[in-house]
Design a protein around this motif. Sequence first.
Motif, PDB file in Angstrom:
ATOM      1  N   THR A   1      28.999  55.346  17.837  1.00 30.90           N
ATOM      2  CA  THR A   1      28.208  54.453  16.988  1.00 30.90           C
ATOM      3  C   THR A   1      28.524  53.018  17.368  1.00 30.90           C
ATOM      4  O   THR A   1      29.535  52.734  18.015  1.00 30.90           O
ATOM      5  CB  THR A   1      28.542  54.656  15.503  1.00 30.90           C
ATOM      6  N   ASP A   2      27.658  52.125  16.961  1.00 25.91           N
ATOM      7  CA  ASP A   2      27.898  50.708  17.242  1.00 25.91           C
ATOM      8  C   ASP A   2      29.224  50.260  16.629  1.00 25.91           C
ATOM      9  O   ASP A   2      29.967  49.480  17.240  1.00 25.91           O
ATOM     10  CB  ASP A   2      26.751  49.855  16.681  1.00 25.91           C
ATOM     11  N   GLU A   3      29.519  50.776  15.453  1.00 23.48           N
ATOM     12  CA  GLU A   3      30.771  50.409  14.774  1.00 23.48           C
ATOM     13  C   GLU A   3      31.985  50.861  15.581  1.00 23.48           C
ATOM     14  O   GLU A   3      32.942  50.091  15.754  1.00 23.48           O
ATOM     15  CB  GLU A   3      30.795  51.032  13.387  1.00 23.48           C
ATOM     16  N   ASN A   4      31.958  52.084  16.097  1.00 29.27           N
ATOM     17  CA  ASN A   4      33.075  52.585  16.883  1.00 29.27           C
ATOM     18  C   ASN A   4      33.221  51.827  18.190  1.00 29.27           C
ATOM     19  O   ASN A   4      34.335  51.542  18.648  1.00 29.27           O
ATOM     20  CB  ASN A   4      32.919  54.079  17.153  1.00 29.27           C
ATOM     21  N   ILE A   5      32.109  51.501  18.828  1.00 30.44           N
ATOM     22  CA  ILE A   5      32.143  50.738  20.088  1.00 30.44           C
ATOM     23  C   ILE A   5      32.725  49.356  19.826  1.00 30.44           C
ATOM     24  O   ILE A   5      33.554  48.866  20.603  1.00 30.44           O
ATOM     25  CB  ILE A   5      30.740  50.653  20.706  1.00 30.44           C
ATOM     26  N   GLU A   6      32.324  48.733  18.738  1.00 31.65           N
ATOM     27  CA  GLU A   6      32.838  47.414  18.370  1.00 31.65           C
ATOM     28  C   GLU A   6      34.355  47.454  18.192  1.00 31.65           C
ATOM     29  O   GLU A   6      35.053  46.548  18.631  1.00 31.65           O
ATOM     30  CB  GLU A   6      32.154  46.947  17.075  1.00 31.65           C
ATOM     31  N   LYS A   7      34.860  48.487  17.559  1.00 31.15           N
ATOM     32  CA  LYS A   7      36.310  48.637  17.357  1.00 31.15           C
ATOM     33  C   LYS A   7      37.037  48.722  18.681  1.00 31.15           C
ATOM     34  O   LYS A   7      38.120  48.163  18.852  1.00 31.15           O
ATOM     35  CB  LYS A   7      36.612  49.876  16.527  1.00 31.15           C
ATOM     36  N   LEU A   8      36.477  49.443  19.646  1.00 31.10           N
ATOM     37  CA  LEU A   8      37.106  49.589  20.955  1.00 31.10           C
ATOM     38  C   LEU A   8      37.105  48.280  21.750  1.00 31.10           C
ATOM     39  O   LEU A   8      38.041  48.016  22.491  1.00 31.10           O
ATOM     40  CB  LEU A   8      36.417  50.680  21.749  1.00 31.10           C
ATOM     41  N   LEU A   9      36.058  47.509  21.602  1.00 33.20           N
ATOM     42  CA  LEU A   9      35.935  46.256  22.357  1.00 33.20           C
ATOM     43  C   LEU A   9      36.826  45.156  21.805  1.00 33.20           C
ATOM     44  O   LEU A   9      37.158  44.228  22.504  1.00 33.20           O
ATOM     45  CB  LEU A   9      34.481  45.806  22.394  1.00 33.20           C
ATOM     46  N   ASN A  10      37.194  45.240  20.568  1.00 33.08           N
ATOM     47  CA  ASN A  10      38.023  44.194  19.944  1.00 33.08           C
ATOM     48  C   ASN A  10      39.480  44.498  20.008  1.00 33.08           C
ATOM     49  O   ASN A  10      40.062  45.365  20.301  1.00 33.08           O
ATOM     50  CB  ASN A  10      37.636  43.974  18.488  1.00 33.08           C
TER      51      ASN A  10
END
Length: 105
Positions: A96-105
Motif C-alpha cells: 500500500t502507499d502507506e507501507n511504501i511511505e514507511k519504507l522510504l522514510n
Amino acid sequence: MALCERVATSLNRTVSGDTFSTLSPLDNVQMEQRVNLKFLVKLGKTFTEAHAMSKQVYGNDCLSRKQVFEWFKRFKQERETTEDDPRPGQPSTSKTDENIEKLLN
C-alpha cells in the motif's frame, strides 16, 4: 459438552467469523468443503466415506482426491483451523502507499 455440541460450536465459530467474507466464490467453496471434512472426521467417518460424500455434494467442484486426503489427515491429527498454512515466499503484508511511505522514510 457432547461431541456433536463441541463440533457445532467449532464449526459455528469458523462459519460466523470473517473467514468466509474475504474469500472469492471458489475459495469459499473450498473452505466450506474443509469445514465439512472436519465435521466428518469428528463424526468418525473414514476417508473413503468422506471423499464419497464430498463428491456427492460438490460434484465437479469437489476438492481433488489428494486434497481431500491431505485435509482429512490434518483433521485426524486434531488440527482445528481450516485455513491454509502460510507459504514461504508470499508477502505477509499488503503493498500500500502507506507501507511504501514507511519504507522510504
